[in-house]
Design an enzyme around this catalytic site. Structure first.
Site, PDB file in Angstrom:
ATOM      1  N   ASP A 248     -19.274 -48.975  38.016  1.00 42.81           N
ATOM      2  CA  ASP A 248     -18.475 -47.747  38.008  1.00 42.81           C
ATOM      3  C   ASP A 248     -17.003 -48.087  38.084  1.00 42.81           C
ATOM      4  O   ASP A 248     -16.629 -49.157  38.534  1.00 42.81           O
ATOM      5  CB  ASP A 248     -18.822 -46.904  39.236  1.00 42.81           C
ATOM      6  CG  ASP A 248     -20.158 -46.219  39.094  1.00 42.81           C
ATOM      7  OD1 ASP A 248     -20.724 -46.264  37.995  1.00 42.81           O
ATOM      8  OD2 ASP A 248     -20.627 -45.642  40.098  1.00 42.81           O
ATOM      9  N   LYS A 270     -17.033 -43.101  35.155  1.00 41.43           N
ATOM     10  CA  LYS A 270     -17.074 -41.662  34.929  1.00 41.43           C
ATOM     11  C   LYS A 270     -15.889 -41.084  35.681  1.00 41.43           C
ATOM     12  O   LYS A 270     -15.767 -41.292  36.873  1.00 41.43           O
ATOM     13  CB  LYS A 270     -18.373 -41.064  35.471  1.00 41.43           C
ATOM     14  CG  LYS A 270     -19.562 -41.369  34.610  1.00 41.43           C
ATOM     15  CD  LYS A 270     -20.798 -40.719  35.175  1.00 41.43           C
ATOM     16  CE  LYS A 270     -21.262 -41.431  36.422  1.00 41.43           C
ATOM     17  NZ  LYS A 270     -22.422 -40.814  37.046  1.00 41.43           N
ATOM     18  N   MET A 383     -15.026 -35.540  47.595  1.00 42.81           N
ATOM     19  CA  MET A 383     -14.511 -34.476  46.744  1.00 42.81           C
ATOM     20  C   MET A 383     -13.357 -34.862  45.861  1.00 42.81           C
ATOM     21  O   MET A 383     -12.648 -35.836  46.102  1.00 42.81           O
ATOM     22  CB  MET A 383     -14.102 -33.285  47.589  1.00 42.81           C
ATOM     23  CG  MET A 383     -12.961 -33.552  48.546  1.00 42.81           C
ATOM     24  SD  MET A 383     -12.820 -32.226  49.746  1.00 42.81           S
ATOM     25  CE  MET A 383     -12.957 -30.786  48.707  1.00 42.81           C
TER      26      MET A 383
END
Ligand code: SAH
Length: 498
Positions: A248, A270, A383
């Site tokens: 990632d 991503k 978040m």
């Protein structure tokens, strides 16, 4: 070579340890472990040695050292604190050609006891020839981290099949290739996963088929939050064995640098909002490489099973019969809390923790707001920083006090880490003031206030009332990997000055 290394078979052979204290205990224990018949000679024994003598693990010869104690010994260790006794032991032993070691006097010994890594039946022994024993111990610690504990069972399995392997692969080069496969492929992976019977079956199957095929596998590895020191040993080993690493964007460069140099690295980053590689694309890549017989590491930030879609990836692998392992990682909530000095639970402030994600508006609608708004619990919110305003409003609307402390941890555990603190009522505004960027984790709850006094890593928290708070830079250690010597010296000076 200063010393000639040898592994002595001491099973059922009498050996002598002179001394009855803690050092004698250690020496005797290792010798008993190797199956020797150990006699401990000393006027008195430590409680543990006495217990062993009682239970028949060792034999006790009471009194001060006497020459005839050496009569049947194959080797002798002097473990007293009496240099004169050691000298006597050395002289007598050498006259009788008995191998002798006395502690703390390498020059007089006819054998040295190495630093040992035990993966029975594999034993690795390290010696500095007596010149730098501490160094030998440090080398041992390094090697310990590299060698999985499944190495022992693997060697036992190889020993059991040795004759058949020789018959099946009379050619030396082919045999070597088979052992290489055994050592680092399907069989090793199954043993690591605690599946001994399947490992044996896989090895036998490979012996029966024309060529031992690399079956390909995927290890889902949690890379932790960024500080490479937080990678697990298992994760490190997987990175060392990988042919391909699919990682990632969140995985730090320092962690990637620990991987095998010639492993192929593919970023499947991503970014929130616009995905570079779709989840299906990642599944397809994993399958493609594993089906080609490669050892794939799927490396994810934090822990693969915490907001990491690890479950979906395993389902895809399972559906295609690809073997997999999972190596947990330190998830952002745990790491950010630790590196900001915020205990997630605290007897006085919080009895539970919730890990939740609030990356987009849609995820907000599925949250149980009344439950989240309760007091005396800690929320760790993974978040996107864009959602802070909405999060703040919903939580207050459901009854959480606007005065509840928060800490926003940006780039937790990394050199650039920043911690911004305040109260729920100021959350979005404080984040904007400090231009908080992703990745950032929100810790909300009474415990967040503790960052003000317990912080230890990197820069102090950016507190709204920082101007009044006494700074305590002398308590903090510098962020890792910064060879800033003057700063370190100043810091040490400050600590010494108190
Ligand atoms: N599997 C990961 C989480 C992936 S979701 C884990 O277990 O940590 C991505 C979110 O994790 C980011 O938006 C951020 O909220 C959080 N995060 C990951 N690494 C972080 C870090 N080093 N510092 C702060 N937050 C981090």
């Amino acid at each position: 070579m200063k010393l000639y290394p040898l592994f002595a078979d001491l099973r059922d052979r009498p050996v002598l340890v002179v001394g009855g204290g803690a050092v004698a205990e250690r020496k005797a224990a290792a010798l008993v472990d190797a199956g020797a018949r150990v006699t401990v000679g000393a006027p008195a024994l430590s409680p543990l040695l006495a217990q062993w003598a009682e239970g028949g693990r060792i034999r006790h010869r009471e009194g001060r050292f006497e020459p005839q104690w050496l009569d049947d010994a194959w080797l002798v260790i002097g473990a007293t604190d009496d240099a004169a006794v050691h000298q006597q032991i050395v002289e007598l032993a050498q006259a009788r050609r008995v191998f002798v070691n006395v502690v703390d006097d390498a020059a007089r010994c006819s054998f040295h006891v190495p630093a040992v890594i035990d993966r029975a039946p594999i034993t690795i022994a390290i010696s500095s020839g007596g010149d730098a024993p501490m160094f030998a111990r440090l080398i041992r610690e390094r090697l310990e981290t590299l060698l999985d504990h499944s190495l022992g069972p693997l060697a036992t399995l190889a020993a059991r099949l040795r004759k058949r392997i020789r018959l099946r692969h009379p050619d030396m080069a082919a045999r070597r290739r088979f052992y290489e496969w055994l050592f680092s492929d399907t069989v090793a992976g199954l043993l690591r996963s605690g599946r001994a019977a399947e490992a044996q079956a896989a090895a036998e199957h490979a012996l029966a088929s024309p060529v031992a095929q690399s079956a390909g596998s995927v290890v889902l590895v949690g890379a932790g939050p960024g500080d490479p020191g937080l990678l697990t040993l298992r994760g490190l080993r997987a990175l060392n064995e990988a042919d391909v690493i699919l990682h990632d964007r969140l995985v730090s460069a320092e962690v990637l640098a620990l991987a095998r140099r010639d492993a192929e690295r593919i970023e499947v980053g991503k970014e929130s909002g616009h995905h570079h590689t779709t989840q299906e694309g990642i599944h397809a890549l994993m399958l493609e490489h594993a089906q080609a017989g490669r050892r794939v590491v799927r490396l994810k930030g934090g822990d693969p099973f915490v907001f990491g879609r690890g479950g979906e990836e395993l389902e895809a692998l399972r559906a295609h019969g690809i073997r997999y392992e999972v190596v947990p990682g330190i998830t952002a909530a745990v790491a950010c809390a630790a590196y900001a000095g915020i205990p997630l639970t605290h007897r006085d402030h919080a009895q539970s923790v919730r890990l939740l994600t609030a990356h987009c508006k849609a995820s907000h609608d599925t949250l149980d707001w009344p439950a989240l708004a309760r007091e005396r619990q800690t929320l760790a919110v993974y978040m996107g920083v864009a959602q802070l305003e909405a999060f703040q409003q919903r939580l207050i609307a459901h009854g959480r006090a606007a005065s509840t402390p928060f800490a926003l941890v940006e780039n937790g555990s990394r050199r650039e880490q920043r911690v911004i603190t305040g109260t729920l009522g100021q959350l979005a505004q404080r984040a904007t003031e400090h231009a908080v960027q992703s990745p950032a984790l929100l810790i909300l709850g009474e415990v967040a206030a503790l960052a003000g006094s317990l912080a230890w890593f990197g820069a102090p928290p950016l507190d709204a009332a920082a101007a009044q708070a006494p700074a305590m830079p002398d308590m903090r250690r510098p962020a890792p990997n910064i060879p800033d010597l003057p700063a370190r010296e100043a810091l040490l000076g400050a600590i010494h000055r108190g």
